[in-house]
Design an enzyme around this catalytic site. Structure first.
Site, PDB file in Angstrom:
ATOM      1  N   LYS A   1      87.253 161.045  19.582  1.00 11.40           N
ATOM      2  CA  LYS A   1      88.536 160.350  19.533  1.00 11.40           C
ATOM      3  C   LYS A   1      89.683 161.313  19.250  1.00 11.40           C
ATOM      4  O   LYS A   1      90.690 161.297  19.940  1.00 11.40           O
ATOM      5  CB  LYS A   1      88.508 159.273  18.439  1.00 11.40           C
ATOM      6  CG  LYS A   1      87.295 158.359  18.468  1.00 11.40           C
ATOM      7  CD  LYS A   1      87.327 157.411  19.628  1.00 11.40           C
ATOM      8  CE  LYS A   1      86.144 156.490  19.801  1.00 11.40           C
ATOM      9  NZ  LYS A   1      84.897 156.670  19.165  1.00 11.40           N
TER      10      LYS A   1
ATOM     11  N   ASP B   1      80.392 159.421   7.689  1.00 13.12           N
ATOM     12  CA  ASP B   1      80.563 159.404   9.135  1.00 13.12           C
ATOM     13  C   ASP B   1      82.058 159.531   9.398  1.00 13.12           C
ATOM     14  O   ASP B   1      82.836 158.648   9.035  1.00 13.12           O
ATOM     15  CB  ASP B   1      80.017 158.080   9.699  1.00 13.12           C
ATOM     16  CG  ASP B   1      80.138 158.023  11.216  1.00 13.12           C
ATOM     17  OD1 ASP B   1      80.614 159.011  11.819  1.00 13.12           O
ATOM     18  OD2 ASP B   1      79.756 156.992  11.800  1.00 13.12           O
TER      19      ASP B   1
ATOM     20  N   TRP C   1      79.651 150.055  12.405  1.00 15.24           N
ATOM     21  CA  TRP C   1      79.474 150.432  13.815  1.00 15.24           C
ATOM     22  C   TRP C   1      78.032 150.078  14.179  1.00 15.24           C
ATOM     23  O   TRP C   1      77.098 150.411  13.440  1.00 15.24           O
ATOM     24  CB  TRP C   1      79.729 151.937  13.948  1.00 15.24           C
ATOM     25  CG  TRP C   1      79.577 152.480  15.324  1.00 15.24           C
ATOM     26  CD1 TRP C   1      80.160 151.997  16.471  1.00 15.24           C
ATOM     27  CD2 TRP C   1      78.812 153.627  15.707  1.00 15.24           C
ATOM     28  NE1 TRP C   1      79.802 152.784  17.531  1.00 15.24           N
ATOM     29  CE2 TRP C   1      78.980 153.789  17.088  1.00 15.24           C
ATOM     30  CE3 TRP C   1      78.006 154.544  15.018  1.00 15.24           C
ATOM     31  CZ2 TRP C   1      78.364 154.828  17.796  1.00 15.24           C
ATOM     32  CZ3 TRP C   1      77.402 155.564  15.712  1.00 15.24           C
ATOM     33  CH2 TRP C   1      77.578 155.705  17.085  1.00 15.24           C
TER      34      TRP C   1
END
Ligand SMILES: Cc1ncc(COP(=O)(O)O)c(C=O)c1O
Length: 401
Positions: free
Chosen positions: A245, A209, A128
């Site tokens: 999300k 993460d 990311w």
């Protein structure tokens, strides 16, 4: 009059935001935005908000630096599991953060101030885009470890182990808990066990993460398996969680940072320093998103409804993978496309080149996506999968490098 800031250079534009702007300016009715997710408000979130509105105990008082206590407890339980020894022994310091990004940043600031090991963070290649910026903004160095192998469109497991094995002893290693962004390629359970051995052998500090728990497979426990494997092996670690999300709370900025230490006494001191970091950065986090999460995680009925909605979202993405895969097979598009089905989570790394994306997908077919060939499966429908397959077919046949 000239400005004292006249020498400030223009910062590069954010790639994802740029895609959304270009998509909005495209008037073609077939235009597709596959840059990022498609936020939709979950029914269970609306219900939790109604409960909060009706609750006379709710006020707008500041939170403490660590945020909503029930949110922190619930987040830790969600990640580590109900019966986790880490939680039972009080070895976790969990604080609310500004979604995943802010939680990573608080963790980075804490490491910059208090980690006695090597202040270098190893980030997968690719990762990311914000990881590097977040850690470097806190004054930590970053380096990359091999992760993705373009030739197989899968994990470069040998390269990964080699790079972790050669890392400075005591460095920090950033691991995507599940649904690796941008590749959608996750290690298998056996490979995670191998990564755990490499991390332990080299004395690396894992920093997980977790931005897609439950969103990847529809199974909250399954998507946390990597974190639990490391925690149950007794490793100290950090974890940043995001509810952007999996609860669709993007703009509410609900997230959590956990630091797992070897004993409860250390953990209490760590928590006191995390609060100090937060105090200097933004004093205390926002209430609303965390209250929603806390309500859902602590009420069995809301929790069951969330799980069902989450499974629905994950299944829809898996079904879009099947549709796109079938549409490509039907056309006989050259190349193997099994990776579309094998990859995990919201994104798929198609393997298309920059030229194929820019000159064919976007310029000719109005498909907006990042230049690395990543598409968000959440932006697709069965019909648009057919349109996308036609565009990919054109790119592969006529726009090879
Ligand atoms: C791997 C990864 N980490 C962290 C985040 C953080 O997102 P947020 O700050 O919105 O929770 C994202 C979002 O796209 C992500 O993909």
């Amino acid at each position: 009059m000239s400005s004292i800031f006249s020498e400030v250079p223009e910062a590069p534009a954010d790639a994802i935001l740029g895609i959304s702007v270009a998509y909005k300016n495209d008037k073609n009715p077939r235009a597709l935005n596959l840059g990022d997710g498609k936020p939709l408000v979950l029914e269970v979130v609306r219900e939790a908000e109604r409960c909060l509105l009706d609750d006379p105990k709710q006020d707008k008082e500041y939170l403490g630096q660590a945020g909503v206590p029930a949110f922190c407890r619930g987040s830790a339980k969600l990640a580590f599991g109900e019966d986790s020894p880490v939680l039972k022994e009080g070895r976790n310091a969990t604080v609310q953060g500004l979604s995943g990004t802010g939680s990573l940043r608080v963790g980075a600031e804490f490491l910059a101030g208090f980690y006695p090991g090597v202040k270098q963070v190893l980030i997968p290649n690719p990762s990311w885009a914000n990881h590097k910026a977040i850690f470097e903004a806190a004054g930590l160095q970053t380096a990359q470890y091999r992760y993705y192998k373009p030739a197989t469109r899968g994990l470069d497991y040998e390269g990964l182990l080699e790079d972790l094995g050669a890392a400075p002893r005591g460095a920090v290693v950033l691991l995507h808990a599940c649904a690796h962004n941008p590749t959608g390629v996750d290690p298998t359970r056996e490979q995670w066990a191998g990564i755990l051995d490499a991390v332990r052998d080299r004395g690396l500090l894992p920093f997980f993460d977790s931005a897609y728990q439950g969103f990847a497979s529809g199974d909250l426990d399954g998507d946390a398996a990597s974190i639990r494997m490391f925690a149950e092996a007794g490793l100290e670690l950090l974890l940043a969680q995001s509810f952007a999300k999996n609860m669709g709370l993007y703009g509410e900025r609900a997230g959590a940072l956990t630091v797992v230490s070897a004993d409860a006494d250390t953990s209490a001191r760590v928590e006191s320093q995390l609060k100090r970091v937060i105090r200097a950065m933004y004093s205390n986090p926002p209430r609303h998103g965390a209250e929603i999460v806390a309500a859902i995680l602590s009420d069995p009925e809301l929790y069951a409804r969330w799980k069902a909605e989450l499974k629905g979202m994950a299944d829809r993405i898996i079904s879009m993978r099947e549709h796109l895969h079938a549409a490509l097979r039907e056309r006989g598009t050259p190349g193997t496309w099994d990776h579309i089905q094998d990859q995990i989570g919201m994104f798929s790394y198609t393997g298309l080149t920059r030229r194929q994306v820019a000159d064919c997908l976007t310029a000719k077919h109005h498909v907006y996506m990042t230049l690395d060939g990543r598409i968000s499966m959440a932006g697709l429908s069965p019909e648009s999968c057919k349109y996308l397959a036609a565009a990919i077919d054109d790119a592969v046949r006529n726009y090879a490098d």
